[in-house]
Design a protein around this motif. Structure first.
Motif, PDB file in Angstrom:
ATOM      1  N   LEU A 231      21.416   5.077  -3.355  1.00 25.81           N
ATOM      2  CA  LEU A 231      20.067   5.425  -3.783  1.00 25.81           C
ATOM      3  C   LEU A 231      19.072   4.323  -3.453  1.00 25.81           C
ATOM      4  O   LEU A 231      17.907   4.583  -3.182  1.00 25.81           O
ATOM      5  N   GLY A 232      19.535   3.081  -3.496  1.00 26.82           N
ATOM      6  CA  GLY A 232      18.665   1.941  -3.263  1.00 26.82           C
ATOM      7  C   GLY A 232      19.443   0.654  -3.422  1.00 26.82           C
ATOM      8  O   GLY A 232      20.675   0.649  -3.414  1.00 26.82           O
ATOM      9  N   VAL A 233      18.708  -0.441  -3.606  1.00 25.20           N
ATOM     10  CA  VAL A 233      19.304  -1.774  -3.687  1.00 25.20           C
ATOM     11  C   VAL A 233      18.578  -2.569  -4.760  1.00 25.20           C
ATOM     12  O   VAL A 233      17.361  -2.427  -4.944  1.00 25.20           O
ATOM     13  N   VAL A 234      19.322  -3.410  -5.473  1.00 21.97           N
ATOM     14  CA  VAL A 234      18.738  -4.315  -6.453  1.00 21.97           C
ATOM     15  C   VAL A 234      19.463  -5.644  -6.347  1.00 21.97           C
ATOM     16  O   VAL A 234      20.656  -5.687  -6.026  1.00 21.97           O
ATOM     17  N   GLY A 235      18.749  -6.746  -6.586  1.00 21.49           N
ATOM     18  CA  GLY A 235      19.393  -8.045  -6.493  1.00 21.49           C
ATOM     19  C   GLY A 235      18.608  -9.127  -7.185  1.00 21.49           C
ATOM     20  O   GLY A 235      17.488  -8.912  -7.666  1.00 21.49           O
ATOM     21  N   VAL A 236      19.210 -10.314  -7.238  1.00 18.39           N
ATOM     22  CA  VAL A 236      18.575 -11.471  -7.849  1.00 18.39           C
ATOM     23  C   VAL A 236      18.934 -12.711  -7.046  1.00 18.39           C
ATOM     24  O   VAL A 236      20.079 -12.885  -6.630  1.00 18.39           O
TER      25      VAL A 236
ATOM     26  N   ALA B 254      19.255   2.156   6.898  1.00 21.50           N
ATOM     27  CA  ALA B 254      18.393   2.199   8.081  1.00 21.50           C
ATOM     28  C   ALA B 254      17.367   3.317   7.969  1.00 21.50           C
ATOM     29  O   ALA B 254      16.205   3.155   8.385  1.00 21.50           O
ATOM     30  N   ARG B 255      17.753   4.448   7.417  1.00 19.65           N
ATOM     31  CA  ARG B 255      16.823   5.571   7.269  1.00 19.65           C
ATOM     32  C   ARG B 255      15.738   5.260   6.240  1.00 19.65           C
ATOM     33  O   ARG B 255      14.554   5.510   6.468  1.00 19.65           O
ATOM     34  N   TYR B 256      16.112   4.694   5.100  1.00 20.86           N
ATOM     35  CA  TYR B 256      15.135   4.397   4.058  1.00 20.86           C
ATOM     36  C   TYR B 256      14.125   3.334   4.506  1.00 20.86           C
ATOM     37  O   TYR B 256      12.934   3.420   4.191  1.00 20.86           O
ATOM     38  N   CYS B 257      14.607   2.324   5.221  1.00 13.93           N
ATOM     39  CA  CYS B 257      13.784   1.138   5.482  1.00 13.93           C
ATOM     40  C   CYS B 257      12.820   1.276   6.653  1.00 13.93           C
ATOM     41  O   CYS B 257      12.098   0.329   6.968  1.00 13.93           O
ATOM     42  N   VAL B 258      12.796   2.447   7.302  1.00 18.86           N
ATOM     43  CA  VAL B 258      11.790   2.661   8.347  1.00 18.86           C
ATOM     44  C   VAL B 258      10.519   3.300   7.795  1.00 18.86           C
ATOM     45  O   VAL B 258       9.565   3.513   8.529  1.00 18.86           O
ATOM     46  N   GLU B 259      10.493   3.581   6.513  1.00 16.54           N
ATOM     47  CA  GLU B 259       9.298   4.144   5.894  1.00 16.54           C
ATOM     48  C   GLU B 259       8.148   3.141   6.025  1.00 16.54           C
ATOM     49  O   GLU B 259       8.329   1.939   5.780  1.00 16.54           O
ATOM     50  N   PRO B 260       6.954   3.586   6.405  1.00 18.12           N
ATOM     51  CA  PRO B 260       5.852   2.646   6.652  1.00 18.12           C
ATOM     52  C   PRO B 260       5.520   1.737   5.480  1.00 18.12           C
ATOM     53  O   PRO B 260       5.068   0.603   5.693  1.00 18.12           O
TER      54      PRO B 260
ATOM     55  N   TYR C 214      14.053  -5.190  -5.606  1.00 23.42           N
ATOM     56  CA  TYR C 214      14.641  -3.854  -5.696  1.00 23.42           C
ATOM     57  C   TYR C 214      13.870  -2.877  -4.816  1.00 23.42           C
ATOM     58  O   TYR C 214      12.704  -3.097  -4.494  1.00 23.42           O
ATOM     59  N   TRP C 215      14.551  -1.810  -4.433  1.00 19.06           N
ATOM     60  CA  TRP C 215      13.880  -0.688  -3.777  1.00 19.06           C
ATOM     61  C   TRP C 215      14.744   0.560  -3.921  1.00 19.06           C
ATOM     62  O   TRP C 215      15.954   0.480  -4.172  1.00 19.06           O
ATOM     63  N   LEU C 216      14.113   1.707  -3.756  1.00 20.76           N
ATOM     64  CA  LEU C 216      14.798   3.004  -3.763  1.00 20.76           C
ATOM     65  C   LEU C 216      14.394   3.804  -2.537  1.00 20.76           C
ATOM     66  O   LEU C 216      13.264   3.689  -2.054  1.00 20.76           O
ATOM     67  N   GLY C 217      15.313   4.647  -2.074  1.00 21.22           N
ATOM     68  CA  GLY C 217      14.953   5.642  -1.094  1.00 21.22           C
ATOM     69  C   GLY C 217      13.913   6.592  -1.665  1.00 21.22           C
ATOM     70  O   GLY C 217      13.882   6.854  -2.877  1.00 21.22           O
ATOM     71  N   ALA C 218      13.031   7.097  -0.807  1.00 20.72           N
ATOM     72  CA  ALA C 218      11.867   7.860  -1.266  1.00 20.72           C
ATOM     73  C   ALA C 218      12.234   9.024  -2.164  1.00 20.72           C
ATOM     74  O   ALA C 218      11.560   9.294  -3.168  1.00 20.72           O
TER      75      ALA C 218
ATOM     76  N   GLU D 164      -5.081   1.849 -11.492  1.00 15.41           N
ATOM     77  CA  GLU D 164      -6.125   2.309 -10.598  1.00 15.41           C
ATOM     78  C   GLU D 164      -6.489   1.268  -9.536  1.00 15.41           C
ATOM     79  O   GLU D 164      -7.167   1.569  -8.556  1.00 15.41           O
ATOM     80  N   VAL D 165      -6.014   0.028  -9.714  1.00  8.25           N
ATOM     81  CA  VAL D 165      -6.284  -1.004  -8.711  1.00  8.25           C
ATOM     82  C   VAL D 165      -5.777  -0.559  -7.352  1.00  8.25           C
ATOM     83  O   VAL D 165      -6.374  -0.828  -6.322  1.00  8.25           O
ATOM     84  N   ALA D 166      -4.654   0.135  -7.350  1.00  2.00           N
ATOM     85  CA  ALA D 166      -4.093   0.648  -6.096  1.00  2.00           C
ATOM     86  C   ALA D 166      -3.350   1.925  -6.422  1.00  2.00           C
ATOM     87  O   ALA D 166      -2.436   1.925  -7.221  1.00  2.00           O
ATOM     88  N   GLN D 167      -3.762   3.026  -5.841  1.00  2.00           N
ATOM     89  CA  GLN D 167      -3.239   4.324  -6.217  1.00  2.00           C
ATOM     90  C   GLN D 167      -1.975   4.724  -5.473  1.00  2.00           C
ATOM     91  O   GLN D 167      -1.299   5.659  -5.860  1.00  2.00           O
ATOM     92  N   GLU D 168      -1.638   4.035  -4.388  1.00  2.00           N
ATOM     93  CA  GLU D 168      -0.485   4.457  -3.611  1.00  2.00           C
ATOM     94  C   GLU D 168       0.802   4.262  -4.381  1.00  2.00           C
ATOM     95  O   GLU D 168       0.978   3.289  -5.100  1.00  2.00           O
ATOM     96  N   GLU D 169       1.719   5.190  -4.231  1.00  2.00           N
ATOM     97  CA  GLU D 169       3.069   5.011  -4.725  1.00  2.00           C
ATOM     98  C   GLU D 169       3.875   4.401  -3.591  1.00  2.00           C
ATOM     99  O   GLU D 169       3.942   4.947  -2.488  1.00  2.00           O
ATOM    100  N   VAL D 170       4.477   3.271  -3.851  1.00  2.87           N
ATOM    101  CA  VAL D 170       5.187   2.529  -2.812  1.00  2.87           C
ATOM    102  C   VAL D 170       6.588   2.181  -3.294  1.00  2.87           C
ATOM    103  O   VAL D 170       6.899   2.350  -4.465  1.00  2.87           O
ATOM    104  N   PRO D 171       7.492   1.704  -2.424  1.00  2.00           N
ATOM    105  CA  PRO D 171       8.874   1.634  -2.838  1.00  2.00           C
ATOM    106  C   PRO D 171       9.208   0.625  -3.899  1.00  2.00           C
ATOM    107  O   PRO D 171      10.043   0.886  -4.705  1.00  2.00           O
ATOM    108  N   THR D 172       8.626  -0.545  -3.900  1.00  2.00           N
ATOM    109  CA  THR D 172       8.854  -1.569  -4.914  1.00  2.00           C
ATOM    110  C   THR D 172       8.594  -2.942  -4.367  1.00  2.00           C
ATOM    111  O   THR D 172       7.849  -3.123  -3.443  1.00  2.00           O
ATOM    112  N   SER D 173       9.193  -3.968  -4.969  1.00  2.00           N
ATOM    113  CA  SER D 173       8.901  -5.336  -4.608  1.00  2.00           C
ATOM    114  C   SER D 173       9.789  -5.821  -3.486  1.00  2.00           C
ATOM    115  O   SER D 173      10.560  -5.072  -2.931  1.00  2.00           O
ATOM    116  N   TRP D 174       9.729  -7.142  -3.256  1.00  2.75           N
ATOM    117  CA  TRP D 174      10.729  -7.755  -2.381  1.00  2.75           C
ATOM    118  C   TRP D 174      12.069  -7.207  -2.808  1.00  2.75           C
ATOM    119  O   TRP D 174      12.390  -7.111  -3.979  1.00  2.75           O
ATOM    120  N   SER D 175      12.867  -6.825  -1.836  1.00  2.91           N
ATOM    121  CA  SER D 175      14.213  -6.436  -2.190  1.00  2.91           C
ATOM    122  C   SER D 175      15.152  -7.521  -1.751  1.00  2.91           C
ATOM    123  O   SER D 175      14.816  -8.366  -0.962  1.00  2.91           O
TER     124      SER D 175
END
Length: 200
Positions: A79-84, A25-31, A93-97, A186-197
């Protein structure tokens, strides 16, 4: 399918439990989850409860989706979640910040891919993320995926609308080296959590 544990040099991948609910719940409220993920928004604690007690075990029970919590080897904190998703082999997949930038996701994702090819007859695994999700793209590239284009994703957005996505695939017969042809970061400079988890 009964859940099974995966281990790597640094990580243990096992099942999310009730003890992980508050961390999820804490990780997934990140904008950035709102912008780039398919997780519910706004994300609430009850969403995390439903993920742990419904979504994950249901996916294992009907063999539609295999989902793991990512942990340091031999330690409990999530730390995060991964799946298929078994149909089509779509990974997520995703990771906490605070855990990003340590090479955790490529290591975890490689273990999942190995398990998919060892335990199923799928000839490939697939990856996609919302266009501009550079962090997810880097993970897929490091894990050996081949870039297959910027196109409409297979997975719809929360509201059912199509997603403009970067897509990739990794064949059973592919080596795991990084492939040429990925978009420039350089197409997008933001660091973001990852793809569909595996959707929390």
């Amino acid at each position: 399918m009964s859940p099974f544990v995966l281990e790597t040099a640094r990580l243990t991948l096992d099942q999310p439990t009730d003890a992980d609910v508050d961390a999820i719940a804490r990780y997934c409220v990140e904008p950035v989850f709102e912008r780039f993920m398919l997780t519910p928004w706004p994300y609430r604690r009850e969403d995390a409860v439903g993920f742990v007690n419904g979504y994950v075990p249901d996916g294992w029970a009907d063999d539609s989706e295999w989902t793991w919590a990512i942990r340091g080897r031999g330690t409990a904190p999530l730390l995060g979640v991964v799946g298929v998703r078994r149909k089509g082999g779509m990974v997520g997949y995703w990771l906490g910040a605070e855990f990003r930038g340590r090479g955790i996701l490529p290591e975890a994702l490689a273990a999942v891919i190995n398990a998919v090819f060892a335990r199923t007859d799928l000839d490939r695994v697939r990856w996609e993320c919302t266009y501009g999700n550079v962090a997810s793209m880097r993970v897929a590239s490091k894990t050996g995926f081949r870039f297959t284009g910027a196109q409409t994703g297979l997975l719809p957005n929360r509201d059912g609308s199509p997603i403009h996505a970067w897509t990739g695939e990794l064949l059973r017969t592919d080596d795991r080296s990084e492939k040429d042809g990925w978009p420039e970061a350089e197409v997008a400079q933001e660091e973001v959590p990852t793809s569909w988890s595996s959707r929390p």
